[in-house]
Scaffold this motif. Structure first.
Motif, PDB file in Angstrom:
ATOM      1  N   CYS A   1       0.685  -1.052   0.039  1.00 61.04           N
ATOM      2  CA  CYS A   1      -0.045  -0.071  -0.018  1.00 61.04           C
ATOM      3  C   CYS A   1       0.854   1.085  -0.119  1.00 61.04           C
ATOM      4  CB  CYS A   1      -0.941   0.083   1.371  1.00 61.04           C
ATOM      5  SG  CYS A   1      -2.003   1.444   1.322  1.00 61.04           S
TER       6      CYS A   1
ATOM      7  N   LEU B   1       2.853   7.549   4.775  1.00 62.43           N
ATOM      8  CA  LEU B   1       3.531   6.737   5.803  1.00 62.43           C
ATOM      9  C   LEU B   1       4.206   5.636   5.314  1.00 62.43           C
ATOM     10  CD1 LEU B   1       0.872   6.955   8.826  1.00 62.43           C
ATOM     11  CD2 LEU B   1       3.137   8.459   8.270  1.00 62.43           C
ATOM     12  N   PHE B   2       3.897   5.094   3.909  1.00 61.25           N
ATOM     13  CA  PHE B   2       4.538   4.124   3.305  1.00 61.25           C
ATOM     14  C   PHE B   2       6.201   4.267   3.324  1.00 61.25           C
ATOM     15  CE2 PHE B   2       4.466   6.320  -0.457  1.00 61.25           C
ATOM     16  CZ  PHE B   2       5.557   6.027  -1.175  1.00 61.25           C
TER      17      PHE B   2
ATOM     18  N   ARG C   1       8.272   3.246   6.178  1.00 60.62           N
ATOM     19  CA  ARG C   1       7.922   1.919   6.943  1.00 60.62           C
ATOM     20  C   ARG C   1       9.184   0.874   6.625  1.00 60.62           C
ATOM     21  NH1 ARG C   1       2.840   0.782   3.260  1.00 60.62           N
ATOM     22  NH2 ARG C   1       4.075  -0.704   1.388  1.00 60.62           N
TER      23      ARG C   1
ATOM     24  N   THR D   1      -7.397   8.130   5.528  1.00 54.81           N
ATOM     25  CA  THR D   1      -6.963   7.087   4.212  1.00 54.81           C
ATOM     26  C   THR D   1      -6.793   5.731   4.613  1.00 54.81           C
ATOM     27  OG1 THR D   1      -5.930   9.024   3.278  1.00 54.81           O
ATOM     28  CG2 THR D   1      -5.043   6.876   2.468  1.00 54.81           C
ATOM     29  N   CYS D   2      -6.178   5.269   5.812  1.00 57.53           N
ATOM     30  CA  CYS D   2      -5.879   3.956   6.267  1.00 57.53           C
ATOM     31  C   CYS D   2      -7.352   3.247   7.028  1.00 57.53           C
ATOM     32  CB  CYS D   2      -4.943   3.971   7.207  1.00 57.53           C
ATOM     33  SG  CYS D   2      -3.809   2.177   7.134  1.00 57.53           S
TER      34      CYS D   2
ATOM     35  N   ASN E   1      -3.838   3.483  11.632  1.00 59.64           N
ATOM     36  CA  ASN E   1      -2.606   3.133  10.634  1.00 59.64           C
ATOM     37  C   ASN E   1      -1.757   1.952  10.867  1.00 59.64           C
ATOM     38  OD1 ASN E   1      -3.343   6.349  10.749  1.00 59.64           O
ATOM     39  ND2 ASN E   1      -2.497   5.799   8.690  1.00 59.64           N
ATOM     40  N   ARG E   2      -1.277   1.663   9.700  1.00 59.79           N
ATOM     41  CA  ARG E   2      -0.610   0.326   9.988  1.00 59.79           C
ATOM     42  C   ARG E   2       0.890   0.322   9.328  1.00 59.79           C
ATOM     43  NH1 ARG E   2      -4.773  -4.035   8.711  1.00 59.79           N
ATOM     44  NH2 ARG E   2      -6.072  -2.589   9.620  1.00 59.79           N
ATOM     45  N   CYS E   3       1.336   1.704   9.192  1.00 58.16           N
ATOM     46  CA  CYS E   3       2.661   2.118   9.038  1.00 58.16           C
ATOM     47  C   CYS E   3       3.377   2.928   9.946  1.00 58.16           C
ATOM     48  CB  CYS E   3       2.866   2.658   7.379  1.00 58.16           C
ATOM     49  SG  CYS E   3       2.496   1.634   6.086  1.00 58.16           S
TER      50      CYS E   3
ATOM     51  N   CYS F   1      -0.855   6.475   1.615  1.00 61.70           N
ATOM     52  CA  CYS F   1      -0.768   7.782   2.133  1.00 61.70           C
ATOM     53  C   CYS F   1       0.845   7.769   2.440  1.00 61.70           C
ATOM     54  CB  CYS F   1      -1.484   7.722   3.577  1.00 61.70           C
ATOM     55  SG  CYS F   1      -0.460   7.055   4.849  1.00 61.70           S
TER      56      CYS F   1
HETATM   57  S1  SF4 Z   1      -0.572   3.917   6.806  1.00 63.80           S
HETATM   58 FE1  SF4 Z   1      -2.146   2.788   5.673  1.00 63.80          FE
HETATM   59  S2  SF4 Z   1      -2.960   3.934   3.958  1.00 63.80           S
HETATM   60 FE2  SF4 Z   1      -1.000   4.639   4.644  1.00 63.80          FE
HETATM   61  S3  SF4 Z   1       0.572   3.487   3.261  1.00 63.80           S
HETATM   62 FE3  SF4 Z   1       0.282   2.489   5.088  1.00 63.80          FE
HETATM   63  S4  SF4 Z   1      -1.149   0.911   4.926  1.00 63.80           S
HETATM   64 FE4  SF4 Z   1      -1.310   2.653   3.273  1.00 63.80          FE
END
Ligand code: SF4
Length: 233
Positions: A60, A65-66, A69, A146-147, A129-131, A63
């Motif tokens: 993904c 944040l990718f 990560r 967004t997430c 949010n997952r990043c 957004c």
């Molecule tokens: S925080 Fe969520 S929306 Fe943003 S890049 Fe990571 S998975 Fe994608």
């Protein structure tokens, strides 16, 4: 196979539309009711699964944040859990291990759930949010919005009896509220027919252990509800 693919695409579109309607409602547009649960036909038919959700988060870039990560940190735990915990975003330990709540705050969260008789393998745990945000900063509203569809889809699949939402940022995002955690903690809220208990984030409790007592009270309320006839009849 083609039907299944189309069903998945249709469900993703339905979720996108619901998210957009929720956004319009937040802007004050009237005549919209995005609060109704998504039909469960897709779950009952085995069409939408957690793996479907995770297949979309793997690469993904929705957004910013990718960019920072190491790993996407998806939710984990019991897919039939009665109890779910939702936090804000992964930290350094989670980013490295690709698992939610595994650092110091995670250890405290484990103690919190054990205090009401649950083990990690009993519950489902994730973040909005997952990043990992850079320097563990708070995710922006845009990043959260967004997430958010990913955690919403996981909630619709697991359908827990109670969601404990951890901290101000996750609470505001999930409940679309401008109220603060200090005001709402300890009082059940509603998220699409599921009870939501806002309480303090364990990272905050590490900084201010005097708040542990209030968290304990919140968790007792959750325990009593999960042991009640309303859940077990
Ligand atoms: S925080 Fe969520 S929306 Fe943003 S890049 Fe990571 S998975 Fe994608």
């Amino acid at each position: 196979m083609a039907d299944e693919t189309h069903s998945r695409e249709l469900f993703a579109i339905i979720n996108d539309v619901k998210e957009h309607l929720t956004y319009l409602e937040e802007l004050g547009v009237e005549g919209i009711d995005p609060s109704a649960p998504v039909s469960k036909w897709h779950v009952d038919e085995g069409v939408e699964t957690l793996e479907d959700v995770w297949s979309e988060t793997r690469d993904c870039t929705r957004c910013p944040l990718f960019e920072g990560r190491t790993h996407v940190v998806n939710s984990e735990g019991n897919r039939h859990a009665k109890l779910m915990f939702v936090g804000e975003a992964p930290g350094a330990d989670e980013d490295v291990q690709a698992r939610p709540f595994v650092g110091r705050a995670g250890k405290l969260l484990t103690q919190i759930m054990e205090s009401i008789g649950f083990k990690r393998e009993d519950v489902f745990i994730g973040n909005v949010n997952r990043c990992r945000p850079p320097q563990n900063r708070t995710p922006t509203t845009d990043e959260g919005v967004t997430c958010r569809p990913f955690i919403i889809r996981e909630i619709e699949i697991v359908r827990p009896k109670v969601i404990v939402v951890l901290g101000n940022v996750a609470m505001k995002n999930l409940l679309n509220t401008k109220e603060g955690i200090t005001k709402l903690r300890g009082k059940f809220q509603d998220y699409r027919g599921i009870k939501v208990m806002p309480t303090f984030h364990p990272a905050y409790l590490l900084r201010d252990p005097s708040k542990k007592r209030e968290t304990w009270e919140d968790m007792k309320t959750v325990r009593d509800y999960l042991n009640s006839d309303a859940v077990n009849q």
